[in-house]
Design a protein around this motif. Structure first.
Motif, short mmCIF file in Angstrom:
data_model
loop_
_atom_site.label_atom_id
_atom_site.label_comp_id
_atom_site.label_asym_id
_atom_site.label_seq_id
_atom_site.Cartn_x
_atom_site.Cartn_y
_atom_site.Cartn_z
N SER A 1 119.18 76.07 45.22
CA SER A 1 119.85 77.20 44.58
C SER A 1 118.89 78.35 44.36
CB SER A 1 120.47 76.77 43.26
OG SER A 1 121.52 75.87 43.50
N HIS A 2 117.67 78.04 43.97
CA HIS A 2 116.66 79.08 43.76
C HIS A 2 116.32 79.78 45.08
CE1 HIS A 2 113.32 81.18 41.96
NE2 HIS A 2 112.53 80.72 42.91
N GLU B 1 119.23 82.00 46.10
CA GLU B 1 119.29 83.21 45.28
C GLU B 1 118.19 84.20 45.66
OE1 GLU B 1 119.07 84.72 40.67
OE2 GLU B 1 119.46 82.62 41.07
N ARG B 2 117.00 83.72 45.88
CA ARG B 2 115.90 84.61 46.29
C ARG B 2 116.23 85.30 47.61
NH1 ARG B 2 110.06 82.10 46.22
NH2 ARG B 2 109.73 84.02 47.36
N THR C 1 119.47 87.79 47.07
CA THR C 1 119.21 88.97 46.26
C THR C 1 118.02 89.76 46.75
OG1 THR C 1 117.83 87.75 44.70
CG2 THR C 1 120.19 87.92 44.19
N GLY D 1 125.83 82.45 48.22
CA GLY D 1 125.76 82.45 46.76
C GLY D 1 126.80 81.54 46.14
N SER E 1 125.78 77.92 46.57
CA SER E 1 124.77 77.59 45.58
C SER E 1 125.42 77.27 44.24
CB SER E 1 123.79 78.75 45.42
OG SER E 1 122.91 78.53 44.36
N GLU F 1 120.64 78.41 34.59
CA GLU F 1 120.65 79.72 33.91
C GLU F 1 119.49 79.83 32.92
OE1 GLU F 1 122.46 82.38 34.69
OE2 GLU F 1 123.31 81.16 36.30
N LYS G 1 116.31 80.35 34.83
CA LYS G 1 116.23 81.73 35.31
C LYS G 1 115.77 82.66 34.21
CE LYS G 1 119.77 83.48 37.33
NZ LYS G 1 121.06 83.81 37.93
#
Length: 92
Positions: free
Chosen positions: A38-39, A42-43, A46, A68, A71, A85, A88
């Motif tokens: 997931s990380h 996201e990287r 985004t 996304g 994920s 969350e 993050k």
């Protein structure tokens, strides 16, 4: 290959008939791997911490949105949404 060539190649591959067909994947991975995956997604989506690689630059916006969502679904199924969350927020 330069960015333009990678973009053309990805556009060609994504245009192949059947590429939008859903595929069922039975995948069993650890919660740790779900967090890491997931990380990474996201990287990439985004564009955080550096510019996106040529592959991600050439993907249509819809494909990035789908990544996304994937994920988020993985985090939900693993019961890790709240932990993710919080992790993050620690990094901010």
């Amino acid at each position: 290959m330069n960015v333009s060539e990678v973009s053309k190649l990805m556009d060609t591959i994504l245009s192949i008939p059947g590429m939008n067909d859903p595929v069922k994947i039975d995948l069993k991975i650890s919660r740790r791997q779900v967090l890491v995956l997931s990380h990474v997604i996201e990287r990439g989506v985004t564009g955080k911490e550096g510019s996106m690689a040529g592959l991600l630059e050439s993907l249509p916006k819809e494909a990035l949105t789908e990544l996304g969502q994937l994920s988020g679904e993985c985090l939900q199924k693993a019961g890790l949404v709240e932990l993710y969350e919080k992790l993050k927020n620690l990094g901010k």
